[in-house]
Write an enzyme that holds these catalytic residues in place. Structure first.
Site, PDB file in Angstrom:
ATOM      1  CG  ASP A   8     -15.125  -5.941  24.453  1.00 16.73           C
ATOM      2  OD1 ASP A   8     -15.130  -4.818  25.010  1.00 16.73           O
ATOM      3  OD2 ASP A   8     -14.339  -6.849  24.779  1.00 16.73           O
ATOM      4  CB  THR A  67      -6.911  -3.584  27.850  1.00 20.50           C
ATOM      5  OG1 THR A  67      -7.035  -4.543  26.781  1.00 20.50           O
ATOM      6  CG2 THR A  67      -7.029  -4.270  29.189  1.00 20.50           C
TER       7      THR A  67
HETATM    8  C1  RB5 Z   1     -13.207  -8.733  28.121  1.00 19.31           C
HETATM    9  O1  RB5 Z   1     -13.369  -9.102  29.429  1.00 19.31           O
HETATM   10  C2  RB5 Z   1     -11.788  -8.221  27.879  1.00 19.31           C
HETATM   11  O2  RB5 Z   1     -10.902  -9.284  27.870  1.00 19.31           O
HETATM   12  C3  RB5 Z   1     -11.728  -7.432  26.593  1.00 19.31           C
HETATM   13  O3  RB5 Z   1     -12.617  -6.378  26.660  1.00 19.31           O
HETATM   14  C4  RB5 Z   1     -10.383  -6.804  26.292  1.00 19.31           C
HETATM   15  O4  RB5 Z   1      -9.892  -6.085  27.373  1.00 19.31           O
HETATM   16  C5  RB5 Z   1      -9.361  -7.673  25.708  1.00 19.31           C
HETATM   17  O5  RB5 Z   1      -8.248  -7.252  25.379  1.00 19.31           O
END
Ligand code: RB5
Length: 147
Positions: A8, A67
């Site tokens: 993502d 994360t």
């Molecule tokens: C996106 O802001 C964040 O929540 C996603 O990348 C991830 O860390 C979710 O666990």
């Protein structure tokens, strides 16, 4: 061996080092997005990559989010997926040798590009050890089938 990569926006920063690590190992990769830091939803990426793994388009995968946690949780909802959230090379190696992890996940806001390369190489160099570990992985599969 063909490796899927999915990220993502929070994991996007690690895509380049992960691809470099795979190429330095002379393995193939397939990119399932995202392709920018524009916001997107990590479960959508997890679903794309786990579907490709189930369809045998790829053999293993690396998932990336901020994360590494959300994308790991989403991936592990898919039957047959054993995604390990890792922050160091030893855990990455063990996830392959002991847990037969078919995916690792990392966080772009946690892990440095240098560490990410080392982690990917440790994971992809390791082989499932079988034996007593097979028995334990079989028990994980039983839990999955019964719940
Ligand atoms: C996106 O802001 C964040 O929540 C996603 O990348 C991830 O860390 C979710 O666990």
């Amino acid at each position: 061996m063909r490796i899927g990569i999915g990220a993502d926006h929070g994991g996007f920063i690690l895509k380049k080092p992960v691809i470099e690590a795979i190429e330095e190992m002379n393995l193939e990769y397939k990119d399932y997005g995202t392709c920018s830091e524009e916001s997107c939803d990590y479960p959508d990426i997890a679903l794309k990559v786990t579907s490709a793994l189930k369809d045998k388009e790829i053999d293993k995968a690396v998932l990336l989010c901020g994360t590494g946690i959300g994308i790991c949780i989403a991936a592990n909802k898919v039957k047959g997926i054993r995604c390990a959230h890792v922050t160091d090379a030893f855990s990455a190696q063990m996830s392959a040798e002991h847990n037969d992890a078919n995916i690792i996940s990392m966080g772009g806001r946690i892990t440095s590009p240098e560490d990410a390369k080392e982690i990917v190489k440790a994971y992809l160099s390791a082989q499932f050890a079988g034996g007593r570990h097979q028995r334990r992985v079989d028990k994980i599969k039983q839990i999955e089938n019964n719940n």
